[in-house]
Structure formats: structure tokens, C-alpha cells
Design an enzyme around this catalytic site. Sequence first.
Site, PDB file in Angstrom:
ATOM      1  N   GLN A  87      -9.199   8.235  12.002  1.00  0.00           N
ATOM      2  CA  GLN A  87     -10.155   7.863  10.968  1.00  0.00           C
ATOM      3  C   GLN A  87     -11.494   8.580  11.157  1.00  0.00           C
ATOM      4  O   GLN A  87     -11.884   8.877  12.282  1.00  0.00           O
ATOM      5  CB  GLN A  87     -10.395   6.342  10.984  1.00  0.00           C
ATOM      6  CG  GLN A  87      -9.154   5.518  10.720  1.00  0.00           C
ATOM      7  CD  GLN A  87      -8.778   5.463   9.236  1.00  0.00           C
ATOM      8  OE1 GLN A  87      -9.188   6.305   8.449  1.00  0.00           O
ATOM      9  NE2 GLN A  87      -7.976   4.482   8.869  1.00  0.00           N
ATOM     10  N   THR A 127       6.523   7.655 -14.405  1.00  0.00           N
ATOM     11  CA  THR A 127       7.113   7.237 -13.123  1.00  0.00           C
ATOM     12  C   THR A 127       6.235   6.168 -12.465  1.00  0.00           C
ATOM     13  O   THR A 127       6.743   5.180 -11.922  1.00  0.00           O
ATOM     14  CB  THR A 127       7.287   8.463 -12.198  1.00  0.00           C
ATOM     15  OG1 THR A 127       8.053   9.436 -12.913  1.00  0.00           O
ATOM     16  CG2 THR A 127       7.990   8.115 -10.914  1.00  0.00           C
ATOM     17  N   ASP A 176       0.844  -1.202   0.000  1.00  0.00           N
ATOM     18  CA  ASP A 176       0.000   0.000   0.000  1.00  0.00           C
ATOM     19  C   ASP A 176       0.876   1.248   0.000  1.00  0.00           C
ATOM     20  O   ASP A 176       1.084   1.876   1.030  1.00  0.00           O
ATOM     21  CB  ASP A 176      -0.908  -0.044   1.242  1.00  0.00           C
ATOM     22  CG  ASP A 176      -1.871   1.136   1.317  1.00  0.00           C
ATOM     23  OD1 ASP A 176      -2.201   1.701   0.260  1.00  0.00           O
ATOM     24  OD2 ASP A 176      -2.299   1.470   2.436  1.00  0.00           O
ATOM     25  N   LYS A 231       0.362   3.703  -2.365  1.00  0.00           N
ATOM     26  CA  LYS A 231      -0.493   4.770  -2.915  1.00  0.00           C
ATOM     27  C   LYS A 231       0.262   5.633  -3.929  1.00  0.00           C
ATOM     28  O   LYS A 231       0.377   6.855  -3.764  1.00  0.00           O
ATOM     29  CB  LYS A 231      -1.043   5.653  -1.793  1.00  0.00           C
ATOM     30  CG  LYS A 231      -1.845   4.881  -0.764  1.00  0.00           C
ATOM     31  CD  LYS A 231      -2.452   5.810   0.264  1.00  0.00           C
ATOM     32  CE  LYS A 231      -3.282   5.088   1.293  1.00  0.00           C
ATOM     33  NZ  LYS A 231      -2.491   4.251   2.230  1.00  0.00           N
TER      34      LYS A 231
END
Length: 246
Positions: free
Chosen positions: A193, A76, A67, A69
Site C-alpha cells: 500500500q 456484462t 469486492d 471491482k
Amino acid sequence: VNTLLPIDSKDRLIVALDFSSAESAFALVKELGGLVSFYKVGIELQLAGGMSPVQRLIGEGKKVFLDLKYFDVPETVRRAVEKAATSGVSLLTVHGNGENSLQAAVRGRGATELKLLAVTVLTSVDQAGITDAGFRCSVEELVLTRARKALEAGCDGVIASGMEAAKLRELLGEDPLIVTPGIRPEGSAKHDQKRTETPGEAIRAGADYIVVGRFITTAPSPRAAAERVLAEMEAGFKARKPAQRI
Ligand code: C5P
């Protein structure tokens, strides 16, 4: 995929190894032995250990969600995805806010087995955050727009909160993978969160996989915490319609 096979929650729980050292990450992996076989490696552990934690996990027979992102100019991103695709990871994230970069990611993945997931809107962002960033739409609209574009570009699925999972299923059908972080059982700490749901809610809403970090990694007994999450997932899968895919 045989949709008649019962779903094993253990295959659908991904634990986020957000640790500052490989040593602490692998202490947790050891503690969760036999319960959890899918792990997420993110930007912190990758900085701590390079690709060696990923290789060690795969060597131990675990599946890995890398992960990182990716968000950069298309070439790239293409080259980074091409490199990641040789590492044996199962899932990889790219940011879902650049059509050209998403297409480049899909080219980088080529004919490999790697599944590409687009991050729609981080689960730590709520409506106020979206408005503050200058978007004149709801979180749900932004998630749905980005999800649609990511799938059109050839991605396999999206990262989305449980709050949007049902709507995504309704609009996009059963095929796209939906991976849901920001998961907390009822009554537990939210940390940073905002768009959180319980394991059962996310599964009932149609998530294929859920990602759980701190609820398990910082628990007094991570094993007991994982068992609780798995039990709630199990109940969520049972509550799904039989026709829903695995
Ligand atoms: O500790 P917690 O369960 O909140 O961890 C969630 C994990 O999922 C973190 O590793 C975070 O990077 C990741 N994530 C997220 N929201 C997204 C994409 C990834 O929380 N939209």
C-alpha cells in the site's frame, strides 16, 4: 437514518478476508466473533470458494462487502451486478473509470438494497503510478473526478484513501458513502500500500467505513489487533463534529 444515535465503531469496521481457503477465512471470523460483523470477500476467496463463503457469512448473520471491482463492457457489468444483487451482500464494488459501465451497474442494481461503490484510485497507487499511467493530474484530482462521475451515474459512494476522504466530504457533501482501505495503525507494515492512513485519521477525515486486511489477518493476535483498530476508530468518531452524519 437517525443522525443523533451514537456511532458504534463495531458496525464500521470491515475486515478483508484475503485468504486462499474458506477454512482459514472462517477460522478468523470465529476468532473475531463478537467484535467484527462486517467482512469483505475479494477475488482470492471468491476463486477459492465461489459464492459459498458469502452465503455462509450471511447465514451467520454477518454483513458482506463483495469486492470484485467489476470492470467490463456495460452489458456484462449490468448482468453481473444484477446477479450479485440477489446474493444478499450489502456492498459491491465496480471500477470508477467508465461512465457507461457505472450507469449499467446502477441499472443492474435496480431497486434492490445493494449499495454500489466505485473504486476511484487504488490505495496501492501513488502520484508516480498515476503519472506513469499517463494521467496529467494529481491523485486527488483523479479521485475527485472519478468520485463525481460515479455519483452522477447513481452509485452510492466510493472507495477512497483516507488522504482524500476529507476533500471528498467537503466537495460532495455528507450523503455519499466513503469506504477507506489501506488502513494501518501508526508504525505498522505498509505491505504493497502507498496511500495509507491510521484508523483514527480516516474516521476523522469523514470515512463511513474502514477496511482492514493484513494488520488484523496476519497479526499474532487478530483479536487484539481488531480491538486496537476499534479503539482508534472510537477516538476518531469522538473527534468528529456532532453534525457529521453516521
Ligand atoms: O491488507 P490490507 O489492509 O492492505 O487490505 C486492503 C484490502 O482493501 C484489500 O483486500 C484490497 O483488495 C482492498 N482495496 C484496497 N484499495 C482499494 C480498493 C480495495 O486496498 N482502492
